[in-house]
Design a protein around this motif. Structure first.
Motif, PDB file in Angstrom:
ATOM      1  N   LEU A 103       0.727  -1.220   0.018  1.00  0.00           N
ATOM      2  CA  LEU A 103       0.154   0.224  -0.128  1.00  0.00           C
ATOM      3  C   LEU A 103       0.770   1.359   0.000  1.00  0.00           C
ATOM      4  O   LEU A 103       0.496   2.117  -0.605  1.00  0.00           O
ATOM      5  N   ASP A 104       1.942   1.181   0.895  1.00  0.00           N
ATOM      6  CA  ASP A 104       2.926   2.244   0.737  1.00  0.00           C
ATOM      7  C   ASP A 104       3.540   2.584  -0.585  1.00  0.00           C
ATOM      8  O   ASP A 104       3.555   3.743  -1.057  1.00  0.00           O
ATOM      9  N   GLU A 105       3.846   1.642  -1.328  1.00  0.00           N
ATOM     10  CA  GLU A 105       4.269   1.693  -2.770  1.00  0.00           C
ATOM     11  C   GLU A 105       3.285   2.062  -3.524  1.00  0.00           C
ATOM     12  O   GLU A 105       3.522   3.054  -4.569  1.00  0.00           O
ATOM     13  N   MET A 106       2.201   1.746  -3.558  1.00  0.00           N
ATOM     14  CA  MET A 106       0.922   1.890  -4.519  1.00  0.00           C
ATOM     15  C   MET A 106       0.441   3.419  -4.216  1.00  0.00           C
ATOM     16  O   MET A 106       0.004   3.841  -5.445  1.00  0.00           O
ATOM     17  N   GLU A 107       0.648   3.894  -3.142  1.00  0.00           N
ATOM     18  CA  GLU A 107       0.139   5.237  -2.897  1.00  0.00           C
ATOM     19  C   GLU A 107       1.031   6.357  -3.746  1.00  0.00           C
ATOM     20  O   GLU A 107       0.212   7.463  -3.995  1.00  0.00           O
ATOM     21  N   THR A 108       2.155   6.109  -4.299  1.00  0.00           N
ATOM     22  CA  THR A 108       2.561   6.972  -5.331  1.00  0.00           C
ATOM     23  C   THR A 108       2.529   6.624  -6.588  1.00  0.00           C
ATOM     24  O   THR A 108       2.751   7.444  -7.722  1.00  0.00           O
ATOM     25  N   ARG A 109       1.912   5.192  -6.905  1.00  0.00           N
ATOM     26  CA  ARG A 109       2.077   4.790  -8.387  1.00  0.00           C
ATOM     27  C   ARG A 109       0.497   5.023  -8.951  1.00  0.00           C
ATOM     28  O   ARG A 109       0.368   5.002  -9.874  1.00  0.00           O
ATOM     29  N   PHE A 110      -0.317   5.242  -8.080  1.00  0.00           N
ATOM     30  CA  PHE A 110      -1.650   5.328  -8.385  1.00  0.00           C
ATOM     31  C   PHE A 110      -2.533   6.744  -8.060  1.00  0.00           C
ATOM     32  O   PHE A 110      -2.211   7.017  -7.055  1.00  0.00           O
ATOM     33  N   GLY A 111      -3.425   7.109  -8.823  1.00  0.00           N
ATOM     34  CA  GLY A 111      -4.235   8.452  -8.555  1.00  0.00           C
ATOM     35  C   GLY A 111      -5.081   8.321  -7.377  1.00  0.00           C
ATOM     36  O   GLY A 111      -4.991   9.168  -6.512  1.00  0.00           O
ATOM     37  N   GLU A 112      -5.813   7.333  -7.355  1.00  0.00           N
ATOM     38  CA  GLU A 112      -7.011   7.207  -6.347  1.00  0.00           C
ATOM     39  C   GLU A 112      -7.372   5.702  -6.253  1.00  0.00           C
ATOM     40  O   GLU A 112      -7.694   5.264  -7.486  1.00  0.00           O
ATOM     41  N   PHE A 113      -7.476   5.186  -4.865  1.00  0.00           N
ATOM     42  CA  PHE A 113      -8.028   3.951  -4.842  1.00  0.00           C
ATOM     43  C   PHE A 113      -8.453   4.045  -3.448  1.00  0.00           C
ATOM     44  O   PHE A 113      -7.847   4.451  -2.540  1.00  0.00           O
ATOM     45  N   THR A 114      -9.430   2.919  -3.187  1.00  0.00           N
ATOM     46  CA  THR A 114      -9.996   2.898  -1.917  1.00  0.00           C
ATOM     47  C   THR A 114      -9.271   1.644  -1.175  1.00  0.00           C
ATOM     48  O   THR A 114      -9.255   0.548  -1.834  1.00  0.00           O
ATOM     49  N   VAL A 115      -8.991   1.376   0.060  1.00  0.00           N
ATOM     50  CA  VAL A 115      -8.681   0.380   0.920  1.00  0.00           C
ATOM     51  C   VAL A 115      -9.577  -0.018   1.708  1.00  0.00           C
ATOM     52  O   VAL A 115     -10.273   1.183   2.320  1.00  0.00           O
ATOM     53  N   ARG A 116     -10.055  -1.107   1.807  1.00  0.00           N
ATOM     54  CA  ARG A 116     -10.814  -1.471   2.879  1.00  0.00           C
ATOM     55  C   ARG A 116     -10.209  -2.636   3.930  1.00  0.00           C
ATOM     56  O   ARG A 116      -9.736  -3.536   3.362  1.00  0.00           O
ATOM     57  N   GLU A 117     -10.018  -2.196   5.105  1.00  0.00           N
ATOM     58  CA  GLU A 117      -9.578  -3.107   6.186  1.00  0.00           C
ATOM     59  C   GLU A 117     -10.556  -3.918   6.822  1.00  0.00           C
ATOM     60  O   GLU A 117     -11.657  -3.511   7.258  1.00  0.00           O
ATOM     61  N   VAL A 118     -10.663  -5.273   6.731  1.00  0.00           N
ATOM     62  CA  VAL A 118     -11.451  -6.152   7.230  1.00  0.00           C
ATOM     63  C   VAL A 118     -10.773  -7.167   8.053  1.00  0.00           C
ATOM     64  O   VAL A 118      -9.599  -7.586   7.984  1.00  0.00           O
ATOM     65  N   GLU A 119     -11.294  -7.375   9.641  1.00  0.00           N
ATOM     66  CA  GLU A 119     -10.836  -8.292  10.420  1.00  0.00           C
ATOM     67  C   GLU A 119     -11.414  -9.509  10.463  1.00  0.00           C
ATOM     68  O   GLU A 119     -12.627  -9.516  10.056  1.00  0.00           O
ATOM     69  N   VAL A 120     -10.789 -10.596  10.282  1.00  0.00           N
ATOM     70  CA  VAL A 120     -11.096 -11.828  10.315  1.00  0.00           C
ATOM     71  C   VAL A 120     -10.506 -12.843  11.297  1.00  0.00           C
ATOM     72  O   VAL A 120      -9.456 -12.945  11.536  1.00  0.00           O
ATOM     73  N   CYS A 121     -11.443 -13.718  11.744  1.00  0.00           N
ATOM     74  CA  CYS A 121     -10.927 -14.655  12.774  1.00  0.00           C
ATOM     75  C   CYS A 121     -11.100 -16.015  12.389  1.00  0.00           C
ATOM     76  O   CYS A 121     -12.330 -16.356  12.180  1.00  0.00           O
ATOM     77  N   PRO A 122     -10.110 -16.778  11.904  1.00  0.00           N
ATOM     78  CA  PRO A 122     -10.193 -18.131  11.282  1.00  0.00           C
ATOM     79  C   PRO A 122     -10.982 -19.003  12.317  1.00  0.00           C
ATOM     80  O   PRO A 122     -11.481 -20.382  11.655  1.00  0.00           O
ATOM     81  N   ASP A 123     -10.933 -18.933  13.496  1.00  0.00           N
ATOM     82  CA  ASP A 123     -11.268 -19.978  14.310  1.00  0.00           C
ATOM     83  C   ASP A 123     -12.869 -19.862  14.524  1.00  0.00           C
ATOM     84  O   ASP A 123     -13.347 -20.851  14.481  1.00  0.00           O
ATOM     85  N   CYS A 124     -13.360 -18.599  14.707  1.00  0.00           N
ATOM     86  CA  CYS A 124     -15.030 -18.672  14.939  1.00  0.00           C
ATOM     87  C   CYS A 124     -15.635 -18.111  13.616  1.00  0.00           C
ATOM     88  O   CYS A 124     -16.916 -17.943  13.651  1.00  0.00           O
ATOM     89  N   GLY A 125     -14.963 -17.449  12.784  1.00  0.00           N
ATOM     90  CA  GLY A 125     -15.362 -17.198  11.560  1.00  0.00           C
ATOM     91  C   GLY A 125     -15.880 -15.414  11.770  1.00  0.00           C
ATOM     92  O   GLY A 125     -16.789 -14.891  10.843  1.00  0.00           O
ATOM     93  N   TRP A 126     -15.695 -14.953  12.911  1.00  0.00           N
ATOM     94  CA  TRP A 126     -16.075 -13.543  12.985  1.00  0.00           C
ATOM     95  C   TRP A 126     -15.241 -12.765  11.815  1.00  0.00           C
ATOM     96  O   TRP A 126     -14.056 -12.724  11.349  1.00  0.00           O
ATOM     97  N   ASN A 127     -16.089 -11.639  11.304  1.00  0.00           N
ATOM     98  CA  ASN A 127     -15.513 -10.817  10.231  1.00  0.00           C
ATOM     99  C   ASN A 127     -16.262  -9.552  10.287  1.00  0.00           C
ATOM    100  O   ASN A 127     -17.334  -9.554  10.492  1.00  0.00           O
ATOM    101  N   PHE A 128     -15.455  -8.477  10.211  1.00  0.00           N
ATOM    102  CA  PHE A 128     -16.094  -7.282  10.259  1.00  0.00           C
ATOM    103  C   PHE A 128     -15.224  -6.274   9.497  1.00  0.00           C
ATOM    104  O   PHE A 128     -13.902  -6.168   9.600  1.00  0.00           O
TER     105      PHE A 128
END
Length: 155
Positions: A103-128
């Motif tokens: 992401l740090d590298e892409m920040e200067t290579r592209f004009g605009e893009f959206t980043v979505r941070e998702v947390e996931v627990c592989p044990d119980c399936g929690w995702n948000f």
């Protein structure tokens, strides 16, 4: 992360991204969902937050950044954060998972893009979805040329 504000315990942040803007945090909705799950008489209004798709769990296991905190549902220690990128200027690479260094590298290579941070627990399936924000230097660019992938070759 707002300058001067304390960081929540166990929070995963990318640090200071030069072009980060339009930040939307879903921390309040996350807290409300967790509180609703803990109430014995509550009926979830949305779909079950512990219903992660098997592909999302697999992605978290192989490409996720460890969050450094326990899962808020099962207290498991494998909670991971995935960074999905989306944008017209990314071309066929839109919708991919990227590591913080990428992401740090892409920040200067592209004009605009959206980043979505998702947390996931592989044990119980929690995702948000934790947050979403825009990165890029603001200069409009054409998407990269389409490069052949395995799907193109083998169908």
């Amino acid at each position: 992360m707002t300058p001067g504000c304390p960081e929540p315990a166990g929070a995963v942040t990318l640090g200071f991204m030069r072009t980060q803007r339009q930040v939307v945090s879903h921390a309040l909705r996350r807290r409300a969902t967790l509180e609703a799950m803990r109430r014995p008489d509550a009926v979830m209004m949305e779909s079950d937050p512990c219903d992660a798709d098997p592909l999302l769990i697999r992605s978290a296991l192989h490409h996720g950044v460890p969050s450094g905190s326990a899962c808020p549902v099962c207290a498991g220690g494998r909670l991971s954060v995935l960074n999905y990128v989306f944008g017209d200027q990314l071309g066929q690479f839109s919708g991919r998972i990227k590591q913080p260094a990428e992401l740090d590298e892409m920040e200067t290579r592209f004009g605009e893009f959206t980043v979505r941070e998702v947390e996931v627990c592989p044990d119980c399936g929690w995702n948000f979805m934790l947050s979403s924000y825009t990165l890029g230097d603001g200069h409009r660019r054409r998407p990269p040329r389409h490069q052949q992938t395995v799907e193109d070759i083998y169908g």
